[in-house]
Design an enzyme around this catalytic site. Structure first.
Site, PDB file in Angstrom:
ATOM      1  N   LYS A 156       0.722  -0.822   0.139  1.00 19.41           N
ATOM      2  CA  LYS A 156       0.153   0.317   0.171  1.00 19.41           C
ATOM      3  C   LYS A 156       0.721   1.274   0.247  1.00 19.41           C
ATOM      4  CE  LYS A 156      -2.132  -1.094   3.844  1.00 19.41           C
ATOM      5  NZ  LYS A 156      -1.446  -2.064   4.205  1.00 19.41           N
ATOM      6  N   ARG A 202      -9.568   0.706   8.347  1.00 18.52           N
ATOM      7  CA  ARG A 202      -8.977   0.367   8.664  1.00 18.52           C
ATOM      8  C   ARG A 202     -10.066  -0.602   9.777  1.00 18.52           C
ATOM      9  NH1 ARG A 202      -3.402   0.857   8.486  1.00 18.52           N
ATOM     10  NH2 ARG A 202      -2.270  -1.435   8.779  1.00 18.52           N
ATOM     11  N   ARG A 229      12.344  -5.988   4.578  1.00 16.19           N
ATOM     12  CA  ARG A 229      11.902  -4.327   4.365  1.00 16.19           C
ATOM     13  C   ARG A 229      12.034  -3.672   5.436  1.00 16.19           C
ATOM     14  NH1 ARG A 229       5.793  -1.750   5.517  1.00 16.19           N
ATOM     15  NH2 ARG A 229       5.987  -3.021   7.552  1.00 16.19           N
ATOM     16  N   ARG A 272      11.582  -2.446  11.294  1.00 13.10           N
ATOM     17  CA  ARG A 272      10.111  -1.378  11.367  1.00 13.10           C
ATOM     18  C   ARG A 272      10.287  -2.102  13.014  1.00 13.10           C
ATOM     19  NH1 ARG A 272       5.247  -0.305   8.240  1.00 13.10           N
ATOM     20  NH2 ARG A 272       4.439  -0.884   9.499  1.00 13.10           N
ATOM     21  N   ARG A 305      -0.937  -9.418  12.935  1.00 10.93           N
ATOM     22  CA  ARG A 305      -1.252  -8.236  12.841  1.00 10.93           C
ATOM     23  C   ARG A 305      -1.977  -8.986  11.135  1.00 10.93           C
ATOM     24  NH1 ARG A 305       4.068  -5.571  11.157  1.00 10.93           N
ATOM     25  NH2 ARG A 305       3.105  -4.004   9.738  1.00 10.93           N
TER      26      ARG A 305
HETATM   27  P1  AP5 Z   1       5.118  -1.432   2.214  1.00 12.53           P
HETATM   28  O1  AP5 Z   1       4.475  -0.892   0.615  1.00 12.53           O
HETATM   29  O2  AP5 Z   1       5.918  -1.319   3.098  1.00 12.53           O
HETATM   30  O3  AP5 Z   1       3.432  -2.307   2.556  1.00 12.53           O
HETATM   31  P2  AP5 Z   1       2.429  -1.943   2.554  1.00 12.53           P
HETATM   32  O4  AP5 Z   1       0.581  -2.693   2.842  1.00 12.53           O
HETATM   33  O5  AP5 Z   1       2.443  -0.241   3.117  1.00 12.53           O
HETATM   34  O6  AP5 Z   1       2.497  -2.426   4.353  1.00 12.53           O
HETATM   35  P3  AP5 Z   1       2.531  -2.381   6.019  1.00 12.53           P
HETATM   36  O7  AP5 Z   1       3.624  -3.121   6.728  1.00 12.53           O
HETATM   37  O8  AP5 Z   1       2.970  -0.869   6.390  1.00 12.53           O
HETATM   38  O9  AP5 Z   1       1.211  -2.135   6.594  1.00 12.53           O
HETATM   39  P4  AP5 Z   1       0.413  -2.102   7.462  1.00 12.53           P
HETATM   40  O10 AP5 Z   1      -1.406  -2.240   6.879  1.00 12.53           O
HETATM   41  O11 AP5 Z   1       0.211  -2.835   8.197  1.00 12.53           O
HETATM   42  O12 AP5 Z   1       1.251  -0.410   8.352  1.00 12.53           O
HETATM   43  P5  AP5 Z   1       0.840   0.514   8.597  1.00 12.53           P
HETATM   44  O13 AP5 Z   1       1.909   1.408   8.936  1.00 12.53           O
HETATM   45  O14 AP5 Z   1      -1.084   0.694   7.846  1.00 12.53           O
HETATM   46  O15 AP5 Z   1       5.747  -2.748   1.153  1.00 12.53           O
HETATM   47  C1  AP5 Z   1       5.685  -4.458   2.189  1.00 12.53           C
HETATM   48  C2  AP5 Z   1       7.684  -4.742   1.770  1.00 12.53           C
HETATM   49  O16 AP5 Z   1       7.563  -5.161   0.145  1.00 12.53           O
HETATM   50  C3  AP5 Z   1       8.263  -3.292   1.352  1.00 12.53           C
HETATM   51  O17 AP5 Z   1       9.803  -3.986   2.182  1.00 12.53           O
HETATM   52  C4  AP5 Z   1       8.982  -3.205  -0.277  1.00 12.53           C
HETATM   53  O18 AP5 Z   1       9.501  -2.477  -0.244  1.00 12.53           O
HETATM   54  C5  AP5 Z   1       8.059  -4.295  -0.778  1.00 12.53           C
HETATM   55  N1  AP5 Z   1       6.992  -4.109  -2.121  1.00 12.53           N
HETATM   56  C6  AP5 Z   1       6.463  -3.788  -2.412  1.00 12.53           C
HETATM   57  N2  AP5 Z   1       5.696  -4.355  -3.814  1.00 12.53           N
HETATM   58  C7  AP5 Z   1       6.456  -4.901  -3.461  1.00 12.53           C
HETATM   59  C8  AP5 Z   1       6.025  -5.485  -4.739  1.00 12.53           C
HETATM   60  N3  AP5 Z   1       5.071  -5.490  -5.619  1.00 12.53           N
HETATM   61  N4  AP5 Z   1       6.715  -6.331  -4.637  1.00 12.53           N
HETATM   62  C9  AP5 Z   1       8.383  -7.172  -4.370  1.00 12.53           C
HETATM   63  N5  AP5 Z   1       8.160  -6.514  -3.143  1.00 12.53           N
HETATM   64  C10 AP5 Z   1       7.577  -5.909  -2.617  1.00 12.53           C
HETATM   65  O19 AP5 Z   1       0.230   0.187  10.015  1.00 12.53           O
HETATM   66  C11 AP5 Z   1       1.393  -0.069  10.943  1.00 12.53           C
HETATM   67  C12 AP5 Z   1       0.542  -0.141  12.292  1.00 12.53           C
HETATM   68  O20 AP5 Z   1      -0.321   1.143  13.115  1.00 12.53           O
HETATM   69  C13 AP5 Z   1      -0.317  -1.267  12.829  1.00 12.53           C
HETATM   70  O21 AP5 Z   1      -0.558  -2.633  12.791  1.00 12.53           O
HETATM   71  C14 AP5 Z   1      -1.515  -0.445  13.382  1.00 12.53           C
HETATM   72  O22 AP5 Z   1      -0.917  -0.585  14.810  1.00 12.53           O
HETATM   73  C15 AP5 Z   1      -1.598   1.140  13.505  1.00 12.53           C
HETATM   74  N6  AP5 Z   1      -1.970   1.921  12.570  1.00 12.53           N
HETATM   75  C16 AP5 Z   1      -1.984   2.642  11.893  1.00 12.53           C
HETATM   76  N7  AP5 Z   1      -3.257   3.224  10.571  1.00 12.53           N
HETATM   77  C17 AP5 Z   1      -4.360   2.569  11.677  1.00 12.53           C
HETATM   78  C18 AP5 Z   1      -5.166   3.277  11.564  1.00 12.53           C
HETATM   79  N8  AP5 Z   1      -6.197   3.409  10.225  1.00 12.53           N
HETATM   80  N9  AP5 Z   1      -5.948   2.799  12.979  1.00 12.53           N
HETATM   81  C19 AP5 Z   1      -5.698   2.037  13.537  1.00 12.53           C
HETATM   82  N10 AP5 Z   1      -4.378   1.979  13.488  1.00 12.53           N
HETATM   83  C20 AP5 Z   1      -4.209   1.856  12.854  1.00 12.53           C
HETATM   84 MG    MG Z   2       2.982   1.043   4.918  1.00  5.05          MG
END
Ligand code: AP5
Ligand code: MG
Ligand code: ZN
Length: 214
Positions: free
Chosen positions: A13, A88, A127, A160, A171
């Site tokens: 994402k 979410r 990552r 991270r 997660r």
């Molecule tokens: P990346 O682009 O980083 O993936 P992502 O979907 O952004 O993954 P996140 O881990 O950031 O998602 P998340 O939803 O768990 O975390 P968030 O920060 O939102 O890609 C992942 C890896 O794959 C990278 O190394 C990249 O280079 C590689 N990659 C990408 N595309 C690729 C491809 N096509 N092929 C191969 N490799 C590829 O949330 C973190 C925490 O914050 C949550 O757990 C929660 O506690 C809290 N939080 C955030 N938002 C909320 C909310 N709205 N409500 C409640 N809690 C929340």
């Molecule tokens: Mg992300």
């Protein structure tokens, strides 16, 4: 253009949202990045969010919804925005819809980046993230030019805190229970689009551009 990025943790994402923001010249709003910035600065919000994030749990809706509703009303969001990691939960989606309705607006697209769980655990272990500018790399598929150093700002890259394998599994469970129902929610609204997130990064982006229009 107002876009929501849906998908499991690690689906890509953030990677795609950054590219969309660049191409269509709209702000990229990531709740995860906002929380991590608050943790780094040691704010009250950061302290509260960290308790949940480190366990792989969602931060409570009451700490999340107002933050996003305020953010999307800032001037730079007038031409649209891309939401990454929000909504979410169904209550978050309802809060977003209620806020937009009040403003006489609505979301245009919810894009689901679809990646099976088996692929996710691998991706997360590889990552590396820059906590200074938010750039994301993968040690195998998207490596930085110099190991451990951000191409964009030269800062150190880190794993991270919530990317440990046990936390990633947690997660994923939370995603299936609380976030996946949003796929139905946006299908019913007629704005859901799905892309195959197992393709190489550039191909995923090309599929998204096909949906959004060049
Ligand atoms: P990346 O682009 O980083 O993936 P992502 O979907 O952004 O993954 P996140 O881990 O950031 O998602 P998340 O939803 O768990 O975390 P968030 O920060 O939102 O890609 C992942 C890896 O794959 C990278 O190394 C990249 O280079 C590689 N990659 C990408 N595309 C690729 C491809 N096509 N092929 C191969 N490799 C590829 O949330 C973190 C925490 O914050 C949550 O757990 C929660 O506690 C809290 N939080 C955030 N938002 C909320 C909310 N709205 N409500 C409640 N809690 C929340
Ligand atoms: Mg992300
Ligand atoms: Zn950086």
């Amino acid at each position: 253009m107002k876009i929501i990025m849906l998908g499991a943790p690690g689906a890509g994402k953030g990677t795609q949202a950054k590219q969309i923001a660049g191409k269509y010249n709209i702000p990229h709003i990531s709740t995860g990045d906002i929380f991590r910035a608050n943790i780094k600065e040691g704010t009250e919000l950061g302290k509260k969010a960290k308790e949940y994030m480190d366990q792989g749990l969602l931060v409570p809706d009451e700490l999340t919804c107002d933050l996003v509703v305020d953010r999307i009303q800032q001037d730079d969001c007038k031409g649209g925005f891309v939401l990454d990691g929000f909504p979410r939960t169904i209550p978050q989606a309802e809060a977003l819809d209620a806020a937009l309705t009040k403003l006489g607006q609505k979301m245009d697209y919810a894009i689901d980046v679809d990646v099976p769980d088996e692929n996710i655990v691998n991706r997360m272990g590889g990552r590396r993230a820059c906590i200074n500018c938010g750039a994301t790399y993968h040690i195998v598929s998207i490596p930085p030019k110099k190991e451990g150093v951000c191409d964009t700002c030269g800062n150190e890259l880190v794993l991270r805190d919530d990317d440990k394998p046990e936390t990633v599994q947690k997660r994923l469970n939370v995603y299936h229970e609380q976030t996946q129902p949003l796929i139905d929610y946006y299908t019913k609204q007629g704005i859901l689009k799905s892309v195959d997130g197992t393709q190489p990064m550039e191909d995923v982006f090309a599929s998204i551009v096909k949906i959004l229009g060049a």
